[in-house]
Write an enzyme that holds these catalytic residues in place. Structure first.
Site, PDB file in Angstrom:
ATOM      1  N   CYS A  59       0.869  -1.120   0.058  1.00 32.04           N
ATOM      2  CA  CYS A  59      -0.115  -0.054   0.020  1.00 32.04           C
ATOM      3  C   CYS A  59       0.678   1.191   0.087  1.00 32.04           C
ATOM      4  CB  CYS A  59      -0.875  -0.020   1.185  1.00 32.04           C
ATOM      5  SG  CYS A  59      -2.102   1.387   1.252  1.00 32.04           S
ATOM      6  N   CYS A  63       0.286   5.317   6.890  1.00 28.48           N
ATOM      7  CA  CYS A  63      -0.272   5.024   8.182  1.00 28.48           C
ATOM      8  C   CYS A  63       0.768   4.358   9.035  1.00 28.48           C
ATOM      9  CB  CYS A  63      -1.469   4.274   7.987  1.00 28.48           C
ATOM     10  SG  CYS A  63      -2.566   4.834   6.670  1.00 28.48           S
ATOM     11  N   CYS A  66       0.401   0.678  10.307  1.00 24.74           N
ATOM     12  CA  CYS A  66       0.183  -0.241   9.274  1.00 24.74           C
ATOM     13  C   CYS A  66       1.264  -1.096   8.914  1.00 24.74           C
ATOM     14  CB  CYS A  66      -0.769   0.235   8.272  1.00 24.74           C
ATOM     15  SG  CYS A  66      -1.327  -1.089   7.075  1.00 24.74           S
ATOM     16  N   CYS A 103     -16.519  -9.323   5.886  1.00 28.44           N
ATOM     17  CA  CYS A 103     -15.741  -8.243   5.390  1.00 28.44           C
ATOM     18  C   CYS A 103     -14.398  -8.514   4.687  1.00 28.44           C
ATOM     19  CB  CYS A 103     -15.186  -7.225   6.688  1.00 28.44           C
ATOM     20  SG  CYS A 103     -16.505  -7.160   7.835  1.00 28.44           S
ATOM     21  N   CYS A 135     -19.346  -6.620   3.789  1.00 28.00           N
ATOM     22  CA  CYS A 135     -18.616  -5.174   3.984  1.00 28.00           C
ATOM     23  C   CYS A 135     -17.130  -5.416   3.410  1.00 28.00           C
ATOM     24  CB  CYS A 135     -18.194  -5.210   5.434  1.00 28.00           C
ATOM     25  SG  CYS A 135     -17.559  -3.615   6.045  1.00 28.00           S
ATOM     26  N   CYS A 195     -19.332   2.159   8.183  1.00 24.44           N
ATOM     27  CA  CYS A 195     -18.748   1.442   9.302  1.00 24.44           C
ATOM     28  C   CYS A 195     -17.457   2.493   9.422  1.00 24.44           C
ATOM     29  CB  CYS A 195     -18.269  -0.017   8.863  1.00 24.44           C
ATOM     30  SG  CYS A 195     -17.275  -0.695  10.164  1.00 24.44           S
ATOM     31  N   ARG A 267     -18.212  -1.987  17.877  1.00 25.35           N
ATOM     32  CA  ARG A 267     -17.378  -3.111  17.627  1.00 25.35           C
ATOM     33  C   ARG A 267     -16.200  -3.164  18.517  1.00 25.35           C
ATOM     34  NH1 ARG A 267     -16.949  -4.008  12.016  1.00 25.35           N
ATOM     35  NH2 ARG A 267     -19.051  -4.624  12.210  1.00 25.35           N
TER      36      ARG A 267
END
Length: 334
Positions: A59, A63, A66, A103, A135, A195, A267
């Site tokens: 990616c 972040c 991550c 998901c 999701c 979400c 959640r």
């Protein structure tokens, strides 16, 4: 705060009001949250979700938390988009193990109109036909792409704000907070369930946590699902040396989210593996009514299906049915 106890749905919370809720004695906070939880939700009912990384690593975002960022040197090996047959098999297994929401996460910065997106749309369609809520979390979306996802049968789209707007620049530099808010608007316009939550334990202050909750609670419509994640510090990322999140911080965050957004599913998400059954029970008491089940959350460890089955039995919890908000009194899809 009394208006909350009576069950008012509000979108105009002030910082001072949220601070008063967040900083009250913990047992009082849990009691208030538990009271509101029982007004809006079936006690003891928890949605079981499974999250699968369908395209891992590589990616371009940076972040700080991550493991999948190209900017960090972690043990995660990039993998291309999975074949549909593998994903369908994983969804089928998740359903057999009691999950009602499946998901799919792809480590993309944004969705592109290409063959891979077409393949994801095909996966969504087939998994929806299995009777699962589907999701996805695929990065930034245009309104047109969100509409295509909705037409394929997507039930919900995950796109977390991660932290407060004030602290965001300490964690991510490759996309803006407004980029995230724009994607959420596009999802909402397409008629897809939202979400959206955040991560605690990244070095942010209580004021940042309160600001994040205020942003979520003052949206024109509350996110239908609000994941509260505890940072899982991963070797090779800038946050690798962050200390574990104390259970009291997790409970305080969950309880405040429950009070501010009474109808939302809150959640208990990443980081759950570090908490004992008793500590997780406190989270459920404080208003959490959704979990991820399965050995992995994208690339981080998570309690296994057998452990969760034992936890549910111990606490007398039962799984929430799929599409519950759309079911008729006879239990059929309206």
């Amino acid at each position: 705060m009394n208006t909350s106890i009576q069950g008012a749905i509000r979108h105009d919370w002030t910082r001072e009001e949220i601070e008063a809720i967040f900083h009250q004695p913990l047992l009082d906070l849990i009691f208030q949250a538990a009271t509101i939880h029982r007004q809006f939700h079936t006690p003891g009912e928890v949605q079981v979700c499974t999250l699968l990384s369908i395209k891992t690593g590589g990616c371009p975002e940076d972040c700080a938390y991550c493991s999948q960022s190209v900017h960090h040197h972690t043990a995660v090996k990039p993998q291309p988009l999975m074949h549909k047959e593998e994903v369908i098999a994983a969804a089928r297994k998740a359903k057999e193990n009691g999950s009602t929401r499946f998901c799919m996460g792809a480590a993309w910065r944004e969705v592109r109109n290409n063959r891979d997106f077409d393949r994801v749309l095909d996966m969504i369609h087939e998994i929806r036909e299995m009777g699962l809520e589907v999701c996805c979390t695929l990065g930034m979306l245009t309104e047109e792409q969100a509409k295509r996802l909705q037409q394929a049968g997507l039930y919900a789209y995950n796109h977390n704000l991660d932290t407060s707007a004030s602290y965001y620049g300490e964690i991510i530099h490759t996309r803006t907070y407004d980029d995230r808010l724009r994607t959420l608007e596009n999802v909402r316009k397409a008629g897809v369930s939202v979400c959206c939550g955040g991560i605690i334990g990244m070095g942010e202050s209580d004021a940042d946590r309160i600001e994040l909750l205020q942003t979520l609670a003052n949206m024109p419509e509350h996110p239908e699902s609000v994941p509260i994640n505890a940072l899982v510090a991963i070797e090779g990322t800038p946050l690798e040396n962050q200390p574990p999140v104390e259970i009291w911080d997790m409970v305080r965050m969950i309880a405040t989210a429950r009070i501010l957004m009474p109808q939302s599913m809150v959640r208990l998400s990443a980081g759950r593996l570090q908490y004992s059954p008793a500590e997780q029970a406190l989270c459920f008491l404080a208003g959490a009514n959704s979990i991820f089940s399965g050995e992995k959350l994208l690339t981080t460890p998570n309690p296994g299906v057998d452990a969760d089955r034992a936890l549910f039995e111990l606490l007398g919890l039962k799984p929430r049915p799929a599409f519950k908000d759309q079911l008729s009194p006879a239990g059929e899809l309206a």
